[in-house]
Design an enzyme around this catalytic site. Structure first.
Site, PDB file in Angstrom:
ATOM      1  N   GLY A   1      10.843  -4.682  22.052  1.00 16.91           N
ATOM      2  CA  GLY A   1       9.645  -4.287  21.394  1.00 16.91           C
ATOM      3  C   GLY A   1       9.747  -4.741  19.627  1.00 16.91           C
TER       4      GLY A   1
ATOM      5  N   CYS B   1      16.333  -0.919  24.361  1.00 18.51           N
ATOM      6  CA  CYS B   1      16.384  -1.038  23.183  1.00 18.51           C
ATOM      7  C   CYS B   1      14.792  -0.237  22.638  1.00 18.51           C
ATOM      8  CB  CYS B   1      16.113  -2.528  22.529  1.00 18.51           C
ATOM      9  SG  CYS B   1      15.897  -2.487  20.902  1.00 18.51           S
ATOM     10  N   TYR B   2      13.786  -0.768  22.612  1.00 21.08           N
ATOM     11  CA  TYR B   2      12.173   0.155  22.382  1.00 21.08           C
ATOM     12  C   TYR B   2      12.430   1.181  22.758  1.00 21.08           C
ATOM     13  CZ  TYR B   2       7.219   0.397  20.821  1.00 21.08           C
ATOM     14  OH  TYR B   2       6.147   0.996  20.712  1.00 21.08           O
TER      15      TYR B   2
ATOM     16  N   HIS C   1      21.235  -4.342  24.117  1.00 17.78           N
ATOM     17  CA  HIS C   1      20.742  -5.800  25.041  1.00 17.78           C
ATOM     18  C   HIS C   1      21.259  -5.222  26.624  1.00 17.78           C
ATOM     19  CE1 HIS C   1      16.709  -5.679  23.069  1.00 17.78           C
ATOM     20  NE2 HIS C   1      17.434  -5.189  21.756  1.00 17.78           N
TER      21      HIS C   1
ATOM     22  N   GLU D   1      20.906  -7.121  29.076  1.00 16.04           N
ATOM     23  CA  GLU D   1      20.413  -8.158  29.810  1.00 16.04           C
ATOM     24  C   GLU D   1      21.189  -9.485  29.017  1.00 16.04           C
ATOM     25  OE1 GLU D   1      18.628  -6.488  27.943  1.00 16.04           O
ATOM     26  OE2 GLU D   1      17.433  -7.474  26.672  1.00 16.04           O
TER      27      GLU D   1
ATOM     28  N   SER E   1       8.788 -37.592  36.018  1.00 16.15           N
ATOM     29  CA  SER E   1       9.966 -38.243  35.360  1.00 16.15           C
ATOM     30  C   SER E   1      10.655 -38.701  36.321  1.00 16.15           C
ATOM     31  CB  SER E   1      10.217 -37.360  34.064  1.00 16.15           C
ATOM     32  OG  SER E   1      11.200 -36.688  34.350  1.00 16.15           O
ATOM     33  N   GLY E   2      11.358 -37.509  36.932  1.00 17.85           N
ATOM     34  CA  GLY E   2      12.471 -37.987  38.426  1.00 17.85           C
ATOM     35  C   GLY E   2      13.448 -36.865  37.179  1.00 17.85           C
ATOM     36  N   GLY E   3      13.836 -36.060  36.570  1.00 21.24           N
ATOM     37  CA  GLY E   3      14.482 -35.186  35.784  1.00 21.24           C
ATOM     38  C   GLY E   3      14.761 -33.801  36.498  1.00 21.24           C
TER      39      GLY E   3
ATOM     40  N   ASP F   1      13.836 -30.766  36.379  1.00 21.97           N
ATOM     41  CA  ASP F   1      12.021 -30.007  36.340  1.00 21.97           C
ATOM     42  C   ASP F   1      10.925 -30.147  36.901  1.00 21.97           C
ATOM     43  OD1 ASP F   1      13.595 -28.437  34.908  1.00 21.97           O
ATOM     44  OD2 ASP F   1      12.966 -29.077  33.125  1.00 21.97           O
ATOM     45  N   SER F   2      10.475 -31.420  36.823  1.00 23.92           N
ATOM     46  CA  SER F   2       9.395 -32.285  37.555  1.00 23.92           C
ATOM     47  C   SER F   2       9.586 -32.701  38.860  1.00 23.92           C
ATOM     48  CB  SER F   2       8.988 -33.683  37.028  1.00 23.92           C
ATOM     49  OG  SER F   2      10.117 -34.432  37.180  1.00 23.92           O
ATOM     50  N   SER F   3      10.863 -32.958  39.024  1.00 27.16           N
ATOM     51  CA  SER F   3      11.940 -32.872  40.539  1.00 27.16           C
ATOM     52  C   SER F   3      11.646 -31.721  40.965  1.00 27.16           C
ATOM     53  CB  SER F   3      12.846 -33.900  40.959  1.00 27.16           C
ATOM     54  OG  SER F   3      12.564 -34.611  40.317  1.00 27.16           O
TER      55      SER F   3
ATOM     56  N   LYS G   1      16.758 -22.788  33.614  1.00 26.48           N
ATOM     57  CA  LYS G   1      17.664 -24.035  34.337  1.00 26.48           C
ATOM     58  C   LYS G   1      18.423 -23.507  35.545  1.00 26.48           C
ATOM     59  CE  LYS G   1      17.590 -28.388  33.141  1.00 26.48           C
ATOM     60  NZ  LYS G   1      16.246 -29.288  32.834  1.00 26.48           N
TER      61      LYS G   1
END
Ligand code: XMP
Length: 513
Positions: free
Chosen positions: A55, A82-83, A172, A174, A226-228, A230-232, A369
């Site tokens: 944080g 960390c924090y 960190h 992660e 859009s066919g990309g 993410d939207s697919s 992604k």
């Protein structure tokens, strides 16, 4: 079925969703909760462990977020990052102070030594690189704790009270820059919290479908497709959740790659959803006629997209929810907060502001992604939709330098297809993050047969990148480039010269316009 749950308690750090993602990667279910969540509510989740995030604050600042003392009485292991580490120390009787004149203040990659007897670091090398970003340090370690890692600048890099299962790290784990960060988190989850790894992407899908059904009820949902990737994936998830109530509107602006519009349509016609394809190629081309300035092209395409989409939405009638394939990096990049109830204004996807929706639904908002791709596969989407490289909203228009005409687009589509085909044949597709052809507006003299030609120069672009913010040009082997070049000039009329772009980003961008 209830899963073993880890709570990521959010104290306002930048990497909270990344921590959650790292926990999911290890096959453990987790939820990110604000630090203000009542402890009773956290207890109701029956967690097997809690992770305090980083944080921006300093724990000794009275206004900084504090940990409810009840958290330490939950009887489950806690990892402070960390924090979160400083908070652990501060809350349990230690002392945290600002680092004096650079000593013990650390930013970036730091050589660190570990105590391999500590369960958090068990099985890992005694020395490795960690990624730090802290200006405060633990001056006094709380009672019951011991020091378990140190760096040259700071003796107190990690603390542990193994009896109570409380661990703190200043770095960190992660982020990828911490060499064995994933293994440390794995130790926390499996060795310390006793996780069995009972969570999978299939579970994620089921939970997401259930939540979408609860939220949408019998409402109607409109998805801009859009066919990309993410939207697919968002479409496939919504189709599974509320199939009949979903309408997917795919605006084909005529600036797609070879056969792309048909491929998207074919993939979605298999789902039990209403799929509307709007062939608006003519409309976009006529609006782009004579336009050469890159920003003007983009604005025309964005504006036209909205008008076509609105016209379709009006035809469909009542729509309660507008769905989008926004993913987590989009949220970070646009700096957006948790948008909930809106009368759709321009957002990440740049959608209309004069069609009324009750709310926006973004089922992928917390995923990265590669997780979206895994979810897509889980939902049964074909590999060519799930594995595809990013493709910009304005499509080939920004890869066709100068005026966009039907003839130039046809040339570019053929050339781009050949490039991708040869890359696939060479088995290189997996090692390149984005690659495409660009039709430069340059013409030059060549000789073909016995005659002079005066034709277009095609540029090939391929980049290797993890975040698309910076990128290096891909070292494609010369023999592959040679095959591509020979095919291009032989098979695509009006291309008599091929260049390979060897510019990184920065100073260039990935796209040309
Ligand atoms: P640049 O050219 O800025 O591109 O280095 C970075 C990444 O973003 C993609 N890109 C876009 N994506 N709409 C999109 O959805 C756009 O207008 C747009 N412009 C660039 C680009 O393909 C690359 O992956």
């Amino acid at each position: 079925m209830a899963h073993e749950t880890v709570i990521v308690l959010d104290f306002g750090g930048q990497y909270n969703q990344l921590i959650a993602r790292r926990v999911r990667e290890q096959g453990v279910y987790c939820e990110v909760k604000p630090y203000t969540t009542p402890v009773a509510d956290l207890k109701a989740l029956d967690p097997i462990g809690v992770i305090f995030t980083g944080g921006p604050g300093s724990v000794y600042d009275p206004a900084a977020p504090q940990a409810d003392p009840e958290l330490f009485r939950l009887g489950v292991p806690i990892l402070g990052i960390c924090y979160g580490c400083q908070l652990l120390a501060h809350s349990l009787g230690g002392k945290v102070a600002p680092a004096q004149s650079g000593a013990a203040r650390e930013y970036g990659k730091t050589g660190t030594s570990f105590d391999p007897d500590c369960r958090l670091f068990r099985g890992l090398p005694a020395e490795s690189v960690t990624w730090m970003s802290h200006g405060d340090y633990m001056e006094k370690v709380p009672e019951g704790f011991r020091l378990t890692a140190r760096s040259a600048a700071c003796p107190n890099v990690a603390i542990a009270d193994e009896a109570r299962g409380f661990y703190g790290v200043q770095f960190h784990p992660e982020v990828n820059h911490t060499e064995h960060g994933a293994a440390m988190l794995r130790n926390f989850l499996y060795e310390i919290c006793g996780a069995s790894g009972d969570w999978t992407m299939e579970d994620y899908k089921e939970t997401a479908v259930r939540r979408l059904r609860e939220k949408i009820g019998d409402g109607r949902v409109l998805l801009a497709l859009s066919g990309g990737v993410d939207s697919s994936v968002a479409a496939a998830l919504l189709a599974e959740a509320v199939g009949k109530q979903l309408v997917c509107v795919f605006v084909d602006h005529g600036l797609m790659r070879l056969n792309e519009g048909d491929e998207v349509e074919a993939a979605f016609s298999k789902w039990d959803v209403r799929f509307v394809r709007v062939n608006a190629g003519e409309r976009f081309l006529s609006r782009l006629a004579g336009v050469t300035e890159p920003e003007e092209k983009r604005k025309i395409i964005g504006g036209e997209f909205i008008r076509v989409f609105e016209a379709e939405a009006k035809k469909i009638g009542r729509v309660d929810y507008l769905a989008q394939g926004t993913i987590y990096p989009d949220v970070i990049e646009s700096g957006a907060g948790d948008a909930a109830v809106i009368k759709s204004h321009h957002n990440v996807g740049g959608l209309p502001d004069c069609v009324d929706f009750k709310e926006i639904v973004e089922p992928l908002r917390l995923l990265f992604k590669d997780e979206v791709r895994r979810l897509g596969r889980e939902l049964g989407l074909p590999e060519y939709l799930v594995g595809r490289q990013p493709f910009p909203g304005p499509g080939l228009a920004i890869r066709c330098i100068g005026e966009v005409t039907r003839d130039k687009l046809d040339l570019l589509r053929q050339a781009d297809f050949i490039f991708r085909d040869e890359i696939a044949r060479a088995g290189l597709a997996g090692s390149m993050d984005q690659y495409f052809a660009v039709l430069t507006n340059m013409r030059s003299v060549g000789v073909m047969g016995d005659g002079r030609t005066y034709d277009y120069t095609l540029a090939l672009r391929s980049v290797t990148t993890s975040d698309f913010m910076t990128a290096d040009w891909t070292r494609i082997p010369y023999d592959v480039l040679d095959r591509i070049s020979v095919r291009l000039v032989n098979e695509v009329p009006h291309i008599n010269r091929v260049l390979y772009d060897i510019t990184s980003k920065p100073p260039a961008t990935i796209e040309y316009e």
